[in-house]
Design a protein around this motif. Structure first.
Motif, mmCIF file in Angstrom:
data_model
loop_
_atom_site.group_PDB
_atom_site.id
_atom_site.type_symbol
_atom_site.label_atom_id
_atom_site.label_comp_id
_atom_site.label_asym_id
_atom_site.label_seq_id
_atom_site.Cartn_x
_atom_site.Cartn_y
_atom_site.Cartn_z
ATOM 1 N N ALA A 196 30.459 27.280 12.419
ATOM 2 C CA ALA A 196 31.258 26.754 13.539
ATOM 3 C C ALA A 196 30.778 25.372 13.943
ATOM 4 C CB ALA A 196 31.202 27.710 14.721
ATOM 5 N N GLY A 197 29.505 25.087 13.700
ATOM 6 C CA GLY A 197 28.962 23.788 14.069
ATOM 7 C C GLY A 197 29.302 22.677 13.095
ATOM 8 N N LEU A 198 29.852 23.019 11.929
ATOM 9 C CA LEU A 198 30.146 21.995 10.926
ATOM 10 C C LEU A 198 31.229 21.025 11.385
ATOM 11 C CD1 LEU A 198 30.119 24.109 7.617
ATOM 12 C CD2 LEU A 198 28.247 22.782 8.626
ATOM 13 N N HIS A 199 32.023 21.410 12.384
ATOM 14 C CA HIS A 199 33.133 20.562 12.848
ATOM 15 C C HIS A 199 32.665 19.409 13.730
ATOM 16 C CE1 HIS A 199 35.775 23.756 11.412
ATOM 17 N NE2 HIS A 199 35.043 24.599 12.086
ATOM 18 N N PHE A 200 31.472 19.509 14.276
ATOM 19 C CA PHE A 200 31.023 18.521 15.260
ATOM 20 C C PHE A 200 30.490 17.261 14.591
ATOM 21 C CE2 PHE A 200 30.890 22.299 17.911
ATOM 22 C CZ PHE A 200 31.362 21.830 19.131
ATOM 23 N N THR A 201 30.972 16.121 15.071
ATOM 24 C CA THR A 201 30.367 14.829 14.770
ATOM 25 C C THR A 201 29.508 14.438 15.967
ATOM 26 O OG1 THR A 201 32.161 13.579 15.782
ATOM 27 C CG2 THR A 201 32.415 14.160 13.438
ATOM 28 N N PRO A 202 28.578 13.511 15.782
ATOM 29 C CA PRO A 202 27.829 13.032 16.956
ATOM 30 C C PRO A 202 28.745 12.499 18.053
ATOM 31 C CG PRO A 202 26.761 12.312 14.932
ATOM 32 C CD PRO A 202 28.073 12.923 14.529
ATOM 33 N N GLU A 203 29.872 11.898 17.646
ATOM 34 C CA GLU A 203 30.803 11.344 18.626
ATOM 35 C C GLU A 203 31.485 12.438 19.440
ATOM 36 O OE1 GLU A 203 29.866 8.530 15.511
ATOM 37 O OE2 GLU A 203 30.744 10.547 15.377
ATOM 38 N N VAL A 204 31.859 13.553 18.783
ATOM 39 C CA VAL A 204 32.489 14.657 19.499
ATOM 40 C C VAL A 204 31.507 15.275 20.489
ATOM 41 C CG1 VAL A 204 33.421 16.996 19.245
ATOM 42 C CG2 VAL A 204 34.207 15.179 17.729
ATOM 43 N N LEU A 205 30.258 15.477 20.063
ATOM 44 C CA LEU A 205 29.254 16.013 20.981
ATOM 45 C C LEU A 205 29.039 15.068 22.165
ATOM 46 C CD1 LEU A 205 26.325 17.595 18.926
ATOM 47 C CD2 LEU A 205 27.841 18.733 20.547
ATOM 48 N N GLY A 269 29.452 29.309 17.522
ATOM 49 C CA GLY A 269 29.156 30.174 16.389
ATOM 50 C C GLY A 269 28.596 31.525 16.780
ATOM 51 N N THR A 270 28.794 32.482 15.886
ATOM 52 C CA THR A 270 28.307 33.836 16.124
ATOM 53 C C THR A 270 26.789 33.892 16.115
ATOM 54 O OG1 THR A 270 28.515 34.309 13.750
ATOM 55 C CG2 THR A 270 30.370 34.916 15.169
ATOM 56 N N THR A 271 26.128 32.947 15.443
ATOM 57 C CA THR A 271 24.662 32.941 15.462
ATOM 58 C C THR A 271 24.141 32.626 16.861
ATOM 59 O OG1 THR A 271 24.578 30.617 14.739
ATOM 60 C CG2 THR A 271 24.474 32.321 13.036
ATOM 61 N N SER A 272 24.808 31.705 17.550
ATOM 62 C CA SER A 272 24.418 31.408 18.929
ATOM 63 C C SER A 272 24.677 32.615 19.826
ATOM 64 C CB SER A 272 25.193 30.186 19.448
ATOM 65 O OG SER A 272 24.841 29.024 18.736
ATOM 66 N N VAL A 273 25.794 33.322 19.575
ATOM 67 C CA VAL A 273 26.095 34.524 20.349
ATOM 68 C C VAL A 273 24.988 35.557 20.177
ATOM 69 C CG1 VAL A 273 27.708 36.451 20.654
ATOM 70 C CG2 VAL A 273 28.594 34.161 20.188
ATOM 71 N N ARG A 274 24.631 35.848 18.932
ATOM 72 C CA ARG A 274 23.611 36.870 18.667
ATOM 73 C C ARG A 274 22.270 36.488 19.287
ATOM 74 N NH1 ARG A 274 22.209 38.562 13.098
ATOM 75 N NH2 ARG A 274 21.379 40.420 14.120
ATOM 76 N N THR A 275 21.919 35.213 19.221
ATOM 77 C CA THR A 275 20.655 34.779 19.784
ATOM 78 C C THR A 275 20.630 34.992 21.290
ATOM 79 O OG1 THR A 275 20.393 33.130 18.033
ATOM 80 C CG2 THR A 275 19.060 32.840 20.009
ATOM 81 N N LEU A 276 21.648 34.499 21.987
ATOM 82 C CA LEU A 276 21.683 34.610 23.443
ATOM 83 C C LEU A 276 21.719 36.065 23.886
ATOM 84 C CD1 LEU A 276 24.200 31.758 24.339
ATOM 85 C CD2 LEU A 276 21.711 31.710 24.534
ATOM 86 N N GLU A 277 22.566 36.845 23.240
ATOM 87 C CA GLU A 277 22.713 38.244 23.657
ATOM 88 C C GLU A 277 21.470 39.060 23.293
ATOM 89 O OE1 GLU A 277 25.168 39.527 25.523
ATOM 90 O OE2 GLU A 277 26.029 37.509 25.683
ATOM 91 N N ASN A 311 34.504 30.098 13.348
ATOM 92 C CA ASN A 311 35.418 29.959 12.224
ATOM 93 C C ASN A 311 36.120 31.293 11.985
ATOM 94 O OD1 ASN A 311 34.449 27.358 11.980
ATOM 95 N ND2 ASN A 311 34.139 27.467 9.774
ATOM 96 N N PHE A 312 36.982 31.342 10.975
ATOM 97 C CA PHE A 312 37.658 32.589 10.603
ATOM 98 C C PHE A 312 36.783 33.336 9.596
ATOM 99 C CE2 PHE A 312 40.982 29.786 12.119
ATOM 100 C CZ PHE A 312 41.727 30.621 12.934
ATOM 101 N N HIS A 313 36.567 34.608 9.841
ATOM 102 C CA HIS A 313 35.583 35.386 9.088
ATOM 103 C C HIS A 313 36.218 36.292 8.041
ATOM 104 C CE1 HIS A 313 32.705 33.889 11.923
ATOM 105 N NE2 HIS A 313 33.390 34.381 12.938
ATOM 106 N N LEU A 314 35.371 36.749 7.119
ATOM 107 C CA LEU A 314 35.826 37.622 6.042
ATOM 108 C C LEU A 314 36.335 38.954 6.597
ATOM 109 C CD1 LEU A 314 33.853 35.628 4.492
ATOM 110 C CD2 LEU A 314 33.502 37.510 2.898
ATOM 111 N N PRO A 315 37.319 39.554 5.903
ATOM 112 C CA PRO A 315 37.726 40.914 6.272
ATOM 113 C C PRO A 315 36.547 41.879 6.166
ATOM 114 C CG PRO A 315 39.264 39.937 4.682
ATOM 115 C CD PRO A 315 38.071 39.034 4.747
ATOM 116 N N PHE A 347 37.142 30.573 6.410
ATOM 117 C CA PHE A 347 35.734 30.713 6.048
ATOM 118 C C PHE A 347 34.933 29.427 6.285
ATOM 119 C CE2 PHE A 347 37.266 34.147 2.832
ATOM 120 C CZ PHE A 347 37.650 34.962 3.874
ATOM 121 N N SER A 348 33.845 29.241 5.552
ATOM 122 C CA SER A 348 32.823 28.248 5.930
ATOM 123 C C SER A 348 33.358 26.841 6.096
ATOM 124 C CB SER A 348 31.704 28.253 4.883
ATOM 125 O OG SER A 348 31.023 29.481 4.880
ATOM 126 N N TYR A 349 34.160 26.378 5.156
ATOM 127 C CA TYR A 349 34.710 25.028 5.220
ATOM 128 C C TYR A 349 36.087 25.005 5.885
ATOM 129 C CZ TYR A 349 31.238 22.644 2.244
ATOM 130 O OH TYR A 349 30.094 22.053 1.748
#
Length: 356
Positions: A196-205, A269-277, A311-315, A347-349
C-alpha cells in the motif's frame, strides 16, 4: 464444536479474477494508480486517483506507514554435489549467526551439503558457497556462508528482489529494485514489500502534511507467510505466521496525540494495521517491539485504526479476511467485484483502496 458461520470459512473469501487484471508492472508513476473509496457507514463505493489522496486528509489525521525495507532475499544457485539447480529465500539469521533459508530443488538435500550461489546480476562474480548445517521446522535450513561478511552485505551482492510468484518474471529488473520498495523504506528486513505504501511519492507525503496530517513511522518486517497459502477451510484452524514489528516511543506519542485530539488513525497497509492492533491488544498504545502472530478476522474489535489504505488482495488470503473484518465481508466482496468490472489493477503493483 460450534457450527461455523460464513465468516468462519475460507471459501467465503473468494472472488473471480481474470488473469489480465493482475498487475505485473508498476504504473508509470507511483501516484498514477487508481483509488477506490469505500465508506463503511453508508456502504457507498466511489472511484478516484491516488494523486488526489491528500485531498481526503483532514487536519489532525495521522498516517501510519511501515518503514521496513525489502532485502534482496531471493537466492539462485546450484548443488555442488549434483549440479542441480537450487532456488531459495533468505529468512534471517539465528542466534548462532547461521542463515535461515527455505529452498527448492530436485532430490533431497543433506546436512553438510554445499550450495553454490551465483550473483544474480553479475555473472562474472565469484560464487559463494552455503554449507547446510541443519534442517529445522517447516523445511527451513540453517546454513553457513563460506565468505566472511554481514548477511545484508552478501545479499546485496548475491541476492535479488523476491517478487511475488504472480509476477511472472524470471528475475527482478533494476526497475523492480526501485519500485518494489517504498520511498520511505529505511529498516532492512522484509522479504516482501508493504505494497500500500508503494503509491506514495515524497511529494504526496509532503502534501498530506501540508494539509494537516502527521506521519508516524512503525516497522513490521514482512515474512515468508506472505507467500504461503491458507490451507485450512475453518479459519479457527489456521496458524498465523509470526512477524517482527515495532512501535517506537515517538510513533506512539504521535498516534496517541492525534487520537486524543479527535484525529483519525489512517493505517497505510495491512502491516501497519497488524502492528498497531498487536500493540494495542496488550494495553494502551506505547513503545513496543516483538513477534506478532495476530490473525485479524471477523468478528474483531479494532482498538486503534480508523481507516485503512490498502491494495487489492489475493482470493482466500488472510489479508482479504483482515479487510473484511474492518469493513464487512459483504461490502468488501461487493467492492472487489466492482473493481474487477471497472478494470482496476490487482495485487502488489496494482491500484489502491481506501476504507473509511
Amino acid at each position: 464444536m460450534s457450527v461455523p458461520t460464513a465468516d468462519d470459512l475460507l471459501s467465503s473469501y473468494d472472488y473471480e479474477l481474470p488473469p489480465g487484471r493482475i498487475a505485473d508492472q508498476p504504473a508509470d508513476r507511483r501516484d498514477a494508480s487508481g483509488l477506490m473509496r469505500v465508506d463503511r457507514d453508508t456502504g457507498t463505493i466511489s472511484h478516484d486517483q491516488f494523486s488526489r489522496f491528500p485531498e481526503l486528509i483532514r487536519p489532525g489525521d495521522v498516517l501510519v506507514v511501515n518503514q521496513t525495507r525489502v532485502i534482496p532475499a531471493r537466492l539462485l544457485g546450484r548443488r555442488k554435489q549434483t549440479g542441480g539447480k537450487w532456488e531459495g529465500l533468505f529468512l534471517g539469521t539465528d542466534d548462532a549467526g547461521f542463515w535461515r533459508l527455505i529452498g527448492k530443488t530436485r532430490g533431497r538435500l543433506t546436512e553438510g551439503e554445499a550450495i553454490s550461489l551465483t550473483a544474480a546480476h553479475d555473472p562474472d562474480a565469484p560464487e559463494l558457497d552455503l554449507i547446510l548445517n541443519s534442517r529445522g521446522d517447516n523445511g527451513e535450513w540453517h546454513a553457513r556462508p563460506s565468505t566472511a561478511g554481514g548477511a545484508l552485505e552478501l545479499l546485496e551482492a548475491y541476492g535479488t528482489v523476491p517478487l511475488p510468484p504472480y509476477i511472472q518474471r524470471q528475475l527482478a529488473t533494476r526497475d523492480d529494485w526501485e519500485r518494489y520498495q517504498t520511498t520511505y523504506a529505511t529498516r532492512p528486513g522484509a522479504v516482501a514489500a508493504p505494497t500500500a505504501g508503494l503509491h506514495f511519492t515524497p511529494e504526496v507525503l509532503a502534501e498530506c502534511e501540508r494539509r494537516g496530517a502527521t506521519i508516524a513511522r512503525i516497522t513490521l518486517h514482512v515474512g515468508i507467510g506472505t507467500f504461503r497459502p491458507v490451507s485450512a477451510e475453518r479459519l479457527d484452524d489456521h496458524v498465523m505466521h509470526s512477524e517482527w514489528c515495532e512501535v517506537d516511543a515517538e510513533a506512539a506519542q504521535v498516534i496517541n496525540a492525534a487520537r486524543e485530539a479527535g484525529g483519525r488513525v489512517i493505517a497505510v497497509g495491512t502491516t501497519s494495521v497488524r502492528t498497531l492492533e498487536s500493540v494495542a491488544a496488550t494495553g494502551p498504545l506505547r513503545a513496543w517491539q516483538g513477534e506478532t502472530d495476530l490473525f485479524i478476522r471477523p468478528p474483531y474489535e479494532f482498538r486503534v485504526v480508523d481507516a485503512i489504505l490498502t491494495n487489492f488482495h489475493l482470493p482466500k488470503s488472510t489479508l482479504l479476511v483482515l479487510v473484511s473484518a474492518f469493513a464487512g465481508r459483504d461490502l468488501i466482496l461487493k467492492a472487489y467485484h466492482e473493481a474487477v468490472a471497472s478494470e482496476y489493477r490487482f495485487f502488489s503493483y496494482g491500484d489502491a483502496m481506501l476504507l473509511t
